[in-house]
Design an enzyme around this catalytic site. Structure first.
Site, PDB file in Angstrom:
ATOM      1  N   ASP A 180       0.863  -1.185   0.000  1.00  0.00           N
ATOM      2  CA  ASP A 180       0.000   0.000   0.000  1.00  0.00           C
ATOM      3  C   ASP A 180       0.899   1.233   0.000  1.00  0.00           C
ATOM      4  OD1 ASP A 180      -2.383   1.614   0.348  1.00  0.00           O
ATOM      5  OD2 ASP A 180      -1.772   1.890   2.424  1.00  0.00           O
ATOM      6  N   SER A 181       0.288   2.377  -0.241  1.00  0.00           N
ATOM      7  CA  SER A 181       1.032   3.634  -0.202  1.00  0.00           C
ATOM      8  C   SER A 181       1.493   3.962   1.217  1.00  0.00           C
ATOM      9  CB  SER A 181       0.145   4.755  -0.729  1.00  0.00           C
ATOM     10  OG  SER A 181      -1.061   4.795   0.010  1.00  0.00           O
ATOM     11  N   CYS A 238      -4.145  -1.209  -2.071  1.00  0.00           N
ATOM     12  CA  CYS A 238      -4.313   0.243  -2.174  1.00  0.00           C
ATOM     13  C   CYS A 238      -5.272   0.496  -3.335  1.00  0.00           C
ATOM     14  CB  CYS A 238      -2.956   0.874  -2.464  1.00  0.00           C
ATOM     15  SG  CYS A 238      -2.992   2.639  -2.819  1.00  0.00           S
ATOM     16  N   ASN A 239      -6.327   1.227  -3.064  1.00  0.00           N
ATOM     17  CA  ASN A 239      -7.300   1.488  -4.129  1.00  0.00           C
ATOM     18  C   ASN A 239      -6.690   2.293  -5.264  1.00  0.00           C
ATOM     19  OD1 ASN A 239     -10.453   0.912  -3.442  1.00  0.00           O
ATOM     20  ND2 ASN A 239      -9.198   1.018  -1.620  1.00  0.00           N
ATOM     21  N   THR A 240      -5.894   3.298  -4.897  1.00  0.00           N
ATOM     22  CA  THR A 240      -5.323   4.166  -5.923  1.00  0.00           C
ATOM     23  C   THR A 240      -4.387   3.370  -6.838  1.00  0.00           C
ATOM     24  OG1 THR A 240      -5.459   5.991  -4.347  1.00  0.00           O
ATOM     25  CG2 THR A 240      -4.095   6.338  -6.289  1.00  0.00           C
ATOM     26  N   GLU A 269      -5.532   9.147   9.870  1.00  0.00           N
ATOM     27  CA  GLU A 269      -4.137   9.056  10.321  1.00  0.00           C
ATOM     28  C   GLU A 269      -3.910   9.869  11.598  1.00  0.00           C
ATOM     29  OE1 GLU A 269      -1.151   9.108   7.351  1.00  0.00           O
ATOM     30  OE2 GLU A 269      -2.172   7.506   6.257  1.00  0.00           O
ATOM     31  N   CYS A 272     -11.326   3.276  -0.495  1.00  0.00           N
ATOM     32  CA  CYS A 272     -10.007   3.730  -0.032  1.00  0.00           C
ATOM     33  C   CYS A 272      -9.681   2.917   1.215  1.00  0.00           C
ATOM     34  CB  CYS A 272     -10.041   5.216   0.296  1.00  0.00           C
ATOM     35  SG  CYS A 272      -8.541   5.823   1.098  1.00  0.00           S
ATOM     36  N   HIS A 286      -8.355   3.467   3.973  1.00  0.00           N
ATOM     37  CA  HIS A 286      -8.573   4.033   5.316  1.00  0.00           C
ATOM     38  C   HIS A 286     -10.043   4.030   5.744  1.00  0.00           C
ATOM     39  CE1 HIS A 286      -4.610   5.484   4.382  1.00  0.00           C
ATOM     40  NE2 HIS A 286      -4.483   6.122   5.530  1.00  0.00           N
TER      41      HIS A 286
HETATM   42  N1  DGL Z   1      -4.036   3.836   0.168  1.00  0.00           N
HETATM   43  C1  DGL Z   1      -4.693   4.893  -0.571  1.00  0.00           C
HETATM   44  C2  DGL Z   1      -5.945   4.325  -1.253  1.00  0.00           C
HETATM   45  O1  DGL Z   1      -6.484   3.317  -0.884  1.00  0.00           O
HETATM   46  C3  DGL Z   1      -5.052   6.069   0.295  1.00  0.00           C
HETATM   47  C4  DGL Z   1      -3.870   6.901   0.746  1.00  0.00           C
HETATM   48  C5  DGL Z   1      -3.154   7.554  -0.421  1.00  0.00           C
HETATM   49  O2  DGL Z   1      -3.660   8.524  -1.016  1.00  0.00           O
HETATM   50  O3  DGL Z   1      -2.068   7.083  -0.749  1.00  0.00           O
HETATM   51  O4  DGL Z   1      -6.418   4.908  -2.192  1.00  0.00           O
END
Ligand code: DGL
Length: 279
Positions: free
Chosen positions: A18-19, A81-83, A160, A192, A194
Site C-alpha cells: 500500500d502507499s 491500495c485502491n489508488t 491518520e 479507499c 482508510h
Molecule cells: N491507500 C490509498 C488508497 O487506498 C489512500 C492513501 C493515499 O492517497 O495514498 O487509495
C-alpha cells in the site's frame, strides 16, 4: 545433521503493499481469512499519498515495490491500495509472472451483487474517483448500474490523526455524503484503504438503508479463491510466531507502528526501512 527446511512453493508468503498504513485494513482481513498464510507487508510511507499522484508515478512506484517483494520470495501479490489498483494494476498484470489481485475489482463485484435499486456510490481518493475505474468495472458487470462518485480527500488525514469517532470527522463526512444520499444510492463502496476504519461514522450518517461495501473483506475472499484455484494455498499448519508476518516501510515513521497496533489483532514490534527507490 541439518534438517532440510526448504520451503515448498505453497509455504511462501503473500506480498501485500500500500502507499502507507491504510493497506493494513486489507492485511487484517487476509490474516483473518487465511490464518495459515505468511504475509509480507510493504508500506510506502516515504511517498504517501498516492491519491494525488499521476498514473505514471503510481505505476512506477508499484513496480518498484513488486520488485522488492519478489526478493522476499512471495508467491502472489495483493495490491492493498485502491489508488494503485485503479491506476497501475492493468499495466502490471500484463507482464507479471505470479498471481496478482487488487482491491477495486472485488469491491465492484460485491457492490454489484448487493445493490437492489442499481444506484451505487463510490468514495475514494481524488485519483481513484477521477480514474473512473470503479465505473468501468461496475458497467462491465451491469451496464444499467448508475454510479455516483465522490472524492473524500480529508478522510485519509483524519484517520491518520486517529480521529475515528470524532465530531470533526462526523461533520466532514456529513458534507461529503450529503450529495450521495440525495441521489438515492442503496450501496456505497468504501473505495479507499482508510475508510473501513471510519465505517461506524459513515454508517451512522447513511442510516440502515445503505449497504457499506468493504473491498478489503472481498479482496481477502477472492485472494483465497485465486490461490486455491492455482493450487497455491498453504496446507501446512503454521506455528504462530514473529516470522509469519513481516513489515517493511520506505520511511521510519513511528506512526506506522502505532497505527499498525491499532488496526491489527496483534502487536507488531516495528517495520524495517527499505530504500525502495533502489528497486
Ligand atoms: N491507500 C490509498 C488508497 O487506498 C489512500 C492513501 C493515499 O492517497 O495514498 O487509495
Amino acid at each position: 545433521m541439518e534438517k532440510n527446511i526448504a520451503m515448498t512453493d505453497n509455504e511462501r508468503s503473500i506480498g501485500v503493499f500500500d502507499s502507507g498504513i491504510g493497506g493494513l485494513t486489507v492485511f487484517r482481513e487476509l490474516m483473518k481469512q487465511m490464518p495459515d498464510e505468511s504475509l509480507v507487508y510493504f508500506g510506502d510511507t516515504a511517498r504517501v499519498p498516492y491519491g494525488s499522484k499521476s498514473k505514471e508515478t503510481v505505476t512506477k512506484y508499484s513496480r518498484q515495490i513488486i520488485r522488492f517483494l519478489k526478493t522476499q520470495n512471495v508467491k502472489a501479490i495483493v495490491i492493498a491500495c485502491n489508488t494503485a489498483s485503479a491506476m497501475a494494476l492493468d499495466d502490471i498484470e500484463k507482464d507479471i509472472d505470479i498471481p496478482i489481485i487488487g482491491v477495486v475489482k472485488p469491491g465492484a463485484r460485491a457492490a454489484a451483487a448487493a445493490t437492489k435499486n442499481g444506484k451505487i456510490g463510490v468514495i475514494g481518493t481524488e485519483a481513484t474517483i477521477l480514474s473512473g475505474v470503479y465505473d468501468v468495472y461496475l458497467k462491465d458487470i451491469n451496464p444499467d448500474i448508475k454510479i455516483i462518485g465522490k472524492a473524500c480527500p480529508l478522510f485519509v488525514p483524519l484517520v491518520e490523526e486517529g480521529l475515528l469517532e470524532d465530531p470533526v470527522t462526523r461533520e466532514i463526512a456529513g458534507r461529503y455524503l450529503a450529495g450521495l444520499m440525495d441521489s438515492g444510492i442503496d450501496t456505497l463502496i468504501m473505495g479507499c484503504t482508510h475508510y473501513p476504519l471510519i465505517k461506524d461514522t459513515l454508517a451512522e450518517i447513511l442510516g440502515k438503508k445503505v449497504i457499506l461495501v468493504n473491498p478489503a473483506f472481498e479482496t481477502a475472499r477472492e485472494c483465497r479463491e485465486m490461490l486455491d484455484r492455482q493450487g497455491l494455498l498453504n496446507k501446512k499448519k503454521i506455528e504462530l510466531g514473529a516470522s509469519q508476518y513481516k513489515f517493511f516501510v520506505s520511511d521510519e515513521a513511528d506512526k506506522f507502528k502505532t497505527i499498525a497496533n491499532m488496526i491489527l489483532p496483534l502487536g507488531i514490534l516495528g517495520a524495517k526501512k527499505i530504500a525502495i527507490e533502489n528497486y
